[in-house]
Design a protein around this motif. Structure first.
Motif, PDB file in Angstrom:
ATOM      1  N   ASP A  65      12.026   5.597 -10.984  1.00 54.58           N
ATOM      2  CA  ASP A  65      11.383   4.316 -11.252  1.00 54.58           C
ATOM      3  C   ASP A  65      10.891   4.200 -12.692  1.00 54.58           C
ATOM      4  O   ASP A  65      10.952   3.133 -13.290  1.00 54.58           O
ATOM      5  N   PHE A  66      10.384   5.288 -13.250  1.00 53.60           N
ATOM      6  CA  PHE A  66       9.839   5.251 -14.609  1.00 53.60           C
ATOM      7  C   PHE A  66      10.927   4.874 -15.612  1.00 53.60           C
ATOM      8  O   PHE A  66      10.753   3.975 -16.437  1.00 53.60           O
ATOM      9  N   ALA A  67      12.062   5.561 -15.522  1.00 44.80           N
ATOM     10  CA  ALA A  67      13.162   5.264 -16.456  1.00 44.80           C
ATOM     11  C   ALA A  67      13.659   3.835 -16.282  1.00 44.80           C
ATOM     12  O   ALA A  67      13.997   3.153 -17.262  1.00 44.80           O
ATOM     13  N   HIS A  68      13.695   3.362 -15.031  1.00 45.79           N
ATOM     14  CA  HIS A  68      14.155   1.998 -14.778  1.00 45.79           C
ATOM     15  C   HIS A  68      13.182   0.975 -15.366  1.00 45.79           C
ATOM     16  O   HIS A  68      13.607  -0.011 -15.971  1.00 45.79           O
ATOM     17  N   LYS A  69      11.896   1.216 -15.214  1.00 48.51           N
ATOM     18  CA  LYS A  69      10.898   0.257 -15.708  1.00 48.51           C
ATOM     19  C   LYS A  69      10.952   0.102 -17.214  1.00 48.51           C
ATOM     20  O   LYS A  69      10.883  -1.017 -17.740  1.00 48.51           O
ATOM     21  N   ILE A  70      11.062   1.212 -17.938  1.00 45.46           N
ATOM     22  CA  ILE A  70      11.084   1.078 -19.398  1.00 45.46           C
ATOM     23  C   ILE A  70      12.397   0.451 -19.867  1.00 45.46           C
ATOM     24  O   ILE A  70      12.427  -0.246 -20.891  1.00 45.46           O
ATOM     25  N   ALA A  71      13.477   0.647 -19.097  1.00 46.55           N
ATOM     26  CA  ALA A  71      14.747  -0.005 -19.448  1.00 46.55           C
ATOM     27  C   ALA A  71      14.641  -1.515 -19.255  1.00 46.55           C
ATOM     28  O   ALA A  71      15.100  -2.297 -20.091  1.00 46.55           O
ATOM     29  N   GLY A 103       0.810  -1.211   0.000  1.00 41.47           N
ATOM     30  CA  GLY A 103       0.000   0.000   0.000  1.00 41.47           C
ATOM     31  C   GLY A 103       0.840   1.256   0.000  1.00 41.47           C
ATOM     32  O   GLY A 103       0.556   2.216  -0.728  1.00 41.47           O
ATOM     33  N   LEU A 104       1.910   1.249   0.789  1.00 46.48           N
ATOM     34  CA  LEU A 104       2.809   2.400   0.830  1.00 46.48           C
ATOM     35  C   LEU A 104       3.519   2.586  -0.499  1.00 46.48           C
ATOM     36  O   LEU A 104       3.718   3.705  -0.955  1.00 46.48           O
ATOM     37  N   ARG A 105       3.902   1.459  -1.128  1.00 43.39           N
ATOM     38  CA  ARG A 105       4.610   1.546  -2.402  1.00 43.39           C
ATOM     39  C   ARG A 105       3.689   2.083  -3.498  1.00 43.39           C
ATOM     40  O   ARG A 105       4.091   2.871  -4.341  1.00 43.39           O
ATOM     41  N   THR A 106       2.422   1.660  -3.467  1.00 43.58           N
ATOM     42  CA  THR A 106       1.456   2.156  -4.444  1.00 43.58           C
ATOM     43  C   THR A 106       1.231   3.642  -4.267  1.00 43.58           C
ATOM     44  O   THR A 106       1.171   4.409  -5.233  1.00 43.58           O
ATOM     45  N   LYS A 107       1.127   4.058  -3.008  1.00 37.87           N
ATOM     46  CA  LYS A 107       0.930   5.482  -2.720  1.00 37.87           C
ATOM     47  C   LYS A 107       2.137   6.286  -3.171  1.00 37.87           C
ATOM     48  O   LYS A 107       2.008   7.370  -3.746  1.00 37.87           O
ATOM     49  N   ALA A 108       3.339   5.746  -2.946  1.00 32.02           N
ATOM     50  CA  ALA A 108       4.552   6.460  -3.334  1.00 32.02           C
ATOM     51  C   ALA A 108       4.656   6.595  -4.845  1.00 32.02           C
ATOM     52  O   ALA A 108       5.100   7.617  -5.359  1.00 32.02           O
ATOM     53  N   SER A 109       4.231   5.538  -5.573  1.00 35.59           N
ATOM     54  CA  SER A 109       4.335   5.579  -7.026  1.00 35.59           C
ATOM     55  C   SER A 109       3.421   6.636  -7.623  1.00 35.59           C
ATOM     56  O   SER A 109       3.716   7.222  -8.661  1.00 35.59           O
ATOM     57  N   THR A 110       2.281   6.908  -6.973  1.00 33.45           N
ATOM     58  CA  THR A 110       1.374   7.949  -7.459  1.00 33.45           C
ATOM     59  C   THR A 110       1.933   9.337  -7.221  1.00 33.45           C
ATOM     60  O   THR A 110       1.539  10.296  -7.871  1.00 33.45           O
ATOM     61  N   LEU A 111       2.878   9.446  -6.276  1.00 29.61           N
ATOM     62  CA  LEU A 111       3.463  10.744  -5.963  1.00 29.61           C
ATOM     63  C   LEU A 111       4.749  10.997  -6.717  1.00 29.61           C
ATOM     64  O   LEU A 111       5.253  12.110  -6.716  1.00 29.61           O
ATOM     65  N   LYS A 112       5.300   9.977  -7.359  1.00 27.12           N
ATOM     66  CA  LYS A 112       6.622  10.107  -7.969  1.00 27.12           C
ATOM     67  C   LYS A 112       6.702  11.199  -9.032  1.00 27.12           C
ATOM     68  O   LYS A 112       7.656  11.959  -9.044  1.00 27.12           O
ATOM     69  N   PRO A 113       5.717  11.302  -9.959  1.00 27.63           N
ATOM     70  CA  PRO A 113       5.872  12.323 -10.979  1.00 27.63           C
ATOM     71  C   PRO A 113       6.056  13.720 -10.396  1.00 27.63           C
ATOM     72  O   PRO A 113       6.927  14.459 -10.799  1.00 27.63           O
ATOM     73  N   SER A 114       5.216  14.097  -9.396  1.00 24.84           N
ATOM     74  CA  SER A 114       5.313  15.434  -8.830  1.00 24.84           C
ATOM     75  C   SER A 114       6.570  15.592  -7.990  1.00 24.84           C
ATOM     76  O   SER A 114       7.197  16.628  -7.992  1.00 24.84           O
ATOM     77  N   SER A 115       6.965  14.532  -7.251  1.00 26.55           N
ATOM     78  CA  SER A 115       8.128  14.657  -6.377  1.00 26.55           C
ATOM     79  C   SER A 115       9.414  14.756  -7.178  1.00 26.55           C
ATOM     80  O   SER A 115      10.324  15.483  -6.818  1.00 26.55           O
ATOM     81  N   SER A 116       9.506  14.008  -8.286  1.00 25.40           N
ATOM     82  CA  SER A 116      10.739  14.041  -9.062  1.00 25.40           C
ATOM     83  C   SER A 116      10.910  15.361  -9.790  1.00 25.40           C
ATOM     84  O   SER A 116      12.024  15.748 -10.109  1.00 25.40           O
ATOM     85  N   HIS A 117       9.804  16.085 -10.022  1.00 25.09           N
ATOM     86  CA  HIS A 117       9.906  17.337 -10.760  1.00 25.09           C
ATOM     87  C   HIS A 117      10.092  18.541  -9.860  1.00 25.09           C
ATOM     88  O   HIS A 117      10.194  19.650 -10.341  1.00 25.09           O
ATOM     89  N   ARG A 118      10.162  18.342  -8.560  1.00 26.18           N
ATOM     90  CA  ARG A 118      10.426  19.476  -7.687  1.00 26.18           C
ATOM     91  C   ARG A 118      11.830  20.024  -7.938  1.00 26.18           C
ATOM     92  O   ARG A 118      12.125  21.170  -7.627  1.00 26.18           O
ATOM     93  N   TYR A 119      12.718  19.196  -8.518  1.00 20.94           N
ATOM     94  CA  TYR A 119      14.069  19.648  -8.816  1.00 20.94           C
ATOM     95  C   TYR A 119      14.095  20.678  -9.936  1.00 20.94           C
ATOM     96  O   TYR A 119      15.065  21.386 -10.095  1.00 20.94           O
TER      97      TYR A 119
END
Length: 350
Positions: free
Chosen positions: A315-321, A176-192
């Motif tokens: 995670d996204f880049a890793h999955k498509i690789a 459940g935590l991993r699913t929740k984290a994956s939904t937040l990844k796009p916004s969190s990775s773009h804070r940079y």
């Protein structure tokens, strides 16, 4: 010497110690060790569980048998059943307090094994299990050890049924935590991107050690976290994950040049590669030619930045690789031109 990065580290010293080992059996078990560790670290378990499994694997836990050997305890009899010496084999295989939990976790087959040695047994379990079964197995062992400690130090008794429910609930919570984290990844990775370049390219790699192949996974993000493109590139005759990661970084710079971005940020989860890309000097390591190529291509940009990000945010880049490596195919998917900076794309991508 012997370190591809060209930098001496703790790992370098460990390699030197391996080279002076004279026991031929040490080299015979290297394949089993690599398979075991590869599967363990890829299970994405909490560090406390993964490290405990590593300690159990090498018998680095304070069982009564180990304490007696160290002359800390006089009696090594199992405190829960009183039927044998409490070593790792007894705790996780033969103790009646343990025997009930494995069938309840749908792992009864591991108790039926005729393998005698504990090291051979746990290696066999990892080799024959699916990733999901290994995750249940590791969590089961962790909670068994935790339950044993509660019995000794708190006189608290937990039944096999109670432990099996705890294990299943814990795994469900992790998922459940991993699913929740994956939904937040796009916004969190773009804070940079805030205050930085308008385009970010994230890269990662997947490596096949048996066939010496790798794939580069590239994900292009625009301002506001808008997905612009994805690309995968297949590489052959790659000797290790280290140059594979460097090749993925090179492909990210190439892609930015092909898409004619005046400025961009290249992000990867290999800190060593990112550091080498940032330092504009001749690299003397095994990946020196690749880093040199990256530096040469950097002159084509008005502003090119390299930045490290956590593996969980890549995670996204890793999955498509990984997917591209399984299918052994290259892909290049681009969204509509409205997503690209004004004035760019005078030609279609290759």
């Amino acid at each position: 010497m012997g370190e591809q990065s060209g930098d001496f580290s703790v790992r370098s010293a460990y390699k030197l110690l391996q080279d002076v080992r004279l026991d031929p059996n040490f080299y015979l078990i290297q394949t089993d060790l690599k398979d075991f560790y590869g599967k363990l670290w890829n299970l994405q378990l909490p560090a406390k569980i993964a490290i405990t499994i590593w300690r159990i694997y090498w018998n680095y836990i304070p069982t009564l048998a180990n304490l007696k050997h160290k002359r800390v305890s006089n009696d090594a009899t199992c405190p829960r059943c009183g039927r044998g010496e409490e070593d790792i084999t007894h705790i996780f295989r033969y103790c009646p307090a343990t025997g009930e939990i494995w069938p309840l976790l749908d792992l009864s087959w591991i108790s039926e094994s005729t393998i005698q040695g504990f090291w051979e047994w746990i290696t066999w379990v990892f080799r024959t299990s699916t990733s999901e079964q290994c995750k249940i197995y590791c969590c089961g062992m962790w909670f068994l050890w935790n339950s044993r400690n509660k019995f000794i130090h708190e006189q608290k008794i937990e039944t096999g049924r109670e432990l099996s429910l705890i294990v299943r609930n814990y795994i469900a919570e992790l998922e459940g935590l991993r699913t929740k984290a994956s939904t937040l990844k796009p916004s969190s990775s773009h804070r940079y991107q805030e205050g930085g370049t308008s385009v970010t390219i994230q890269f990662d790699t997947a490596f096949d050690c048996r066939n010496f192949k790798s794939t580069s996974g590239l994900v292009v993000w625009g301002r506001g976290g808008r997905l612009m493109a994805t690309k995968t590139v297949l590489h052959r005759n790659v000797q290790s994950p280290f140059p594979a990661e460097a090749l993925a970084g090179l492909q990210a710079v190439k892609l930015g040049s092909e898409m004619e971005f005046p400025s961009m940020t290249v992000m990867g989860d290999s800190l060593t590669i990112i550091k080498k890309c940032k330092v504009m000097k001749r690299d003397q390591s095994a990946i020196g030619p690749i880093i040199h190529d990256i530096h040469n291509r950097s002159n084509r940009f008005e502003d090119l930045r390299f930045q490290f990000l956590n593996r969980t945010e890549n995670d996204f880049a890793h999955k498509i690789a990984v997917e591209a490596l399984k299918k052994e195919e290259e892909t290049y998917l681009v969204r509509g031109r409205d997503d690209f900076p004004e004035g760019r794309w005078s030609r279609d991508p290759d």
